[in-house]
Enzyme design. Structure first.
Site, mmCIF file in Angstrom:
data_model
loop_
_atom_site.group_PDB
_atom_site.id
_atom_site.type_symbol
_atom_site.label_atom_id
_atom_site.label_comp_id
_atom_site.label_asym_id
_atom_site.label_seq_id
_atom_site.Cartn_x
_atom_site.Cartn_y
_atom_site.Cartn_z
ATOM 1 C CB ILE A 1 -1.014 -0.010 1.175
ATOM 2 C CG1 ILE A 1 -2.116 1.000 0.907
ATOM 3 C CG2 ILE A 1 -0.371 0.262 2.521
ATOM 4 C CD1 ILE A 1 -2.940 0.743 -0.319
ATOM 5 C CG ASP B 1 -6.593 -6.471 5.501
ATOM 6 O OD1 ASP B 1 -6.065 -5.659 6.267
ATOM 7 O OD2 ASP B 1 -6.440 -6.430 4.263
ATOM 8 C CB SER C 1 10.750 -0.451 5.211
ATOM 9 O OG SER C 1 9.725 -1.383 5.018
ATOM 10 C CE LYS D 1 -7.726 -2.006 5.910
ATOM 11 N NZ LYS D 1 -7.639 -2.934 4.759
HETATM 12 P P1 NAP Z 1 2.568 -5.544 3.055
HETATM 13 O O1 NAP Z 1 2.760 -5.439 1.594
HETATM 14 O O2 NAP Z 1 2.792 -6.852 3.720
HETATM 15 O O3 NAP Z 1 3.497 -4.440 3.720
HETATM 16 C C1 NAP Z 1 3.629 -4.311 5.108
HETATM 17 C C2 NAP Z 1 4.979 -3.695 5.367
HETATM 18 O O4 NAP Z 1 5.122 -3.478 6.776
HETATM 19 C C3 NAP Z 1 6.136 -4.586 4.954
HETATM 20 O O5 NAP Z 1 6.712 -4.091 3.767
HETATM 21 C C4 NAP Z 1 7.118 -4.496 6.126
HETATM 22 O O6 NAP Z 1 8.379 -3.999 5.743
HETATM 23 C C5 NAP Z 1 6.506 -3.436 7.015
HETATM 24 N N1 NAP Z 1 6.793 -3.656 8.427
HETATM 25 C C6 NAP Z 1 6.511 -4.751 9.185
HETATM 26 N N2 NAP Z 1 6.974 -4.562 10.444
HETATM 27 C C7 NAP Z 1 7.554 -3.325 10.469
HETATM 28 C C8 NAP Z 1 8.207 -2.547 11.464
HETATM 29 N N3 NAP Z 1 8.370 -3.002 12.717
HETATM 30 N N4 NAP Z 1 8.684 -1.321 11.123
HETATM 31 C C9 NAP Z 1 8.535 -0.849 9.875
HETATM 32 N N5 NAP Z 1 7.921 -1.538 8.875
HETATM 33 C C10 NAP Z 1 7.435 -2.755 9.182
HETATM 34 O O7 NAP Z 1 1.098 -5.082 3.467
HETATM 35 P P2 NAP Z 1 0.188 -3.964 2.773
HETATM 36 O O8 NAP Z 1 -0.734 -4.613 1.822
HETATM 37 O O9 NAP Z 1 1.015 -2.846 2.319
HETATM 38 O O10 NAP Z 1 -0.718 -3.564 4.023
HETATM 39 C C11 NAP Z 1 -0.198 -2.767 5.056
HETATM 40 C C12 NAP Z 1 -1.376 -2.132 5.782
HETATM 41 O O11 NAP Z 1 -2.108 -1.339 4.834
HETATM 42 C C13 NAP Z 1 -2.385 -3.156 6.324
HETATM 43 O O12 NAP Z 1 -2.868 -2.724 7.563
HETATM 44 C C14 NAP Z 1 -3.500 -3.169 5.286
HETATM 45 O O13 NAP Z 1 -4.756 -3.477 5.842
HETATM 46 C C15 NAP Z 1 -3.461 -1.735 4.808
HETATM 47 N N6 NAP Z 1 -3.989 -1.568 3.444
HETATM 48 C C16 NAP Z 1 -3.589 -2.383 2.422
HETATM 49 C C17 NAP Z 1 -4.138 -2.242 1.157
HETATM 50 C C18 NAP Z 1 -3.724 -3.100 -0.011
HETATM 51 O O14 NAP Z 1 -4.330 -2.988 -1.087
HETATM 52 N N7 NAP Z 1 -2.687 -3.931 0.098
HETATM 53 C C19 NAP Z 1 -5.100 -1.265 0.936
HETATM 54 C C20 NAP Z 1 -5.430 -0.401 1.970
HETATM 55 C C21 NAP Z 1 -4.870 -0.569 3.225
HETATM 56 P P3 NAP Z 1 9.576 -4.910 5.132
HETATM 57 O O15 NAP Z 1 8.984 -5.492 3.888
HETATM 58 O O16 NAP Z 1 10.659 -3.918 4.882
HETATM 59 O O17 NAP Z 1 9.870 -5.942 6.170
#
Ligand code: NAP
Length: 308
Positions: A14, A168, A36, A90
């Site tokens: 995201i 989610d 990150s 969120k």
């Molecule tokens: P994702 O691709 O798995 O990304 C999550 C990121 O969090 C990872 O890149 C990871 O970084 C980072 N992270 C984990 N622990 C951390 C820490 N202690 N300090 C700093 N960074 C940390 O997940 P995502 O899809 O982007 O979703 C993230 C959030 O956005 C969720 O809550 C989700 O509900 C929300 N969201 C997602 C979407 C969507 O379409 N995907 C849409 C709206 C909202 P590293 O990779 O560097 O380890």
């Protein structure tokens, strides 16, 4: 006016798909740094953790927390302690208590805190709210069914406690209907389907009611193959209102309502800028409360294991 120097924490899907382009397109914000654990962005100072970022970048004004929800509270707490304004992706945390504690900390620090619900910025949400305000609602049916393998590949955190499973995406639907339906909604029944190898549900059925006992049926499923649905169907005394495509298309009595098509995240950032300039808090827990209530009282059903 000076631009707001913002850091992104959590450089995942995201952050790359929405936050970075929205910040780049904004007159209000300037991307100043990233934290990150495993990813970096060329041309921007990058750190492995929020602690390192805050230690080295003393003039950051705000942070956008795009991490997995399980680390949201700790990262937010650190940012607030350093006087930064905070945007929470969120869901805003993994428990209601965490978010209430963050709200207290933001109040004490006199900084902005925004528990963002991106789906509320979809084009049809405010027009639907305005149209419904003068109608009598007979029933609501929410169908949010998508294929987790397509939309969340490799995101194992979704299946761990606090990852919400099908809630989610489902919380996006709840964020829309807690905005467009007048009054508070109460959970009456919930059935949650848990794969044997997961800590969070892969499907859920909820029955909610409003203060007039209007039934609101919610069906969430992460196993949908074929057509995907992100629909809210509302039967009223003036005919049927259908919101589809996650709140971006509105039909009244089957006629499509012309809308100015906008994208959600630039509007979300414009709102955050307003909060930052005014040092205001915008935390609406209603969608998260409904999920918490479903997880508190829902009947559990075991279903076949989920392997990606
Ligand atoms: P994702 O691709 O798995 O990304 C999550 C990121 O969090 C990872 O890149 C990871 O970084 C980072 N992270 C984990 N622990 C951390 C820490 N202690 N300090 C700093 N960074 C940390 O997940 P995502 O899809 O982007 O979703 C993230 C959030 O956005 C969720 O809550 C989700 O509900 C929300 N969201 C997602 C979407 C969507 O379409 N995907 C849409 C709206 C909202 P590293 O990779 O560097 O380890």
């Amino acid at each position: 006016m000076n631009k707001i120097r913002i850091a992104i924490v959590g450089l995942g899907k995201i952050a790359r798909d929405q936050h970075i382009p929205s910040i780049a397109a904004s007159d209000e914000f300037e991307l100043a740094a990233i934290a990150s654990p495993h990813h970096t962005l060329e041309g921007i100072p990058c750190y492995r953790s929020i602690e390192d970022l805050l230690r080295h970048e003393r003039d950051i004004d705000a942070v956008a927390l795009c991490t997995t929800p399980q680390v949201r509270y700790e990262t937010a707490r650190r940012a607030l302690a350093q006087g930064c304004h905070v945007l929470l992706e969120k869901p805003p945390g993994v428990t209601l208590g965490e978010v209430r504690a963050l709200t207290d900390l933001a109040e004490q620090a006199s900084v902005a805190l925004f528990a963002s619900w991106h789906s509320r910025f979809a084009a049809a949400v405010e027009p639907a709210r305005a149209w419904l305000a003068t109608r009598k609602i007979a029933s609501v049916s929410v169908t949010w069914k998508e294929n987790v393998r397509v939309w969340h590949p490799g995101q194992n955190w979704i299946w761990k406690g606090g990852g919400l499973g099908v809630f989610d995406p489902g919380i996006n639907a709840l964020s829309i209907h807690t905005r467009i339906l007048p009054g508070a909604l109460v959970l009456r029944e919930a059935e949650l389907s848990y794969p044997a190898n997961c800590e969070t549900p892969i499907a859920a059925r909820l029955l909610l009611v409003d203060s007039l006992d209007t039934p609101i049926r919610v069906e969430l499923d992460f196993r949908q193959v074929g057509p995907q649905s992100w629909d809210i169907d509302i039967d009223t005394d003036a005919g049927r209102l259908l919101l589809s495509m996650g709140g971006s298309v509105m039909r009244i009595k089957d006629d499509v309502t012309p809308l100015v098509q906008t994208t959600e995240y630039p509007l979300l950032y414009a709102h955050f800028a307003t909060l930052v300039r005014a040092r205001r808090i915008d935390v609406d827990l209603a969608p998260f409360q409904l999920v918490a209530d479903a997880l508190l009282c829902g009947r559990h059903v075991s279903v076949e294991r989920f392997d990606e």
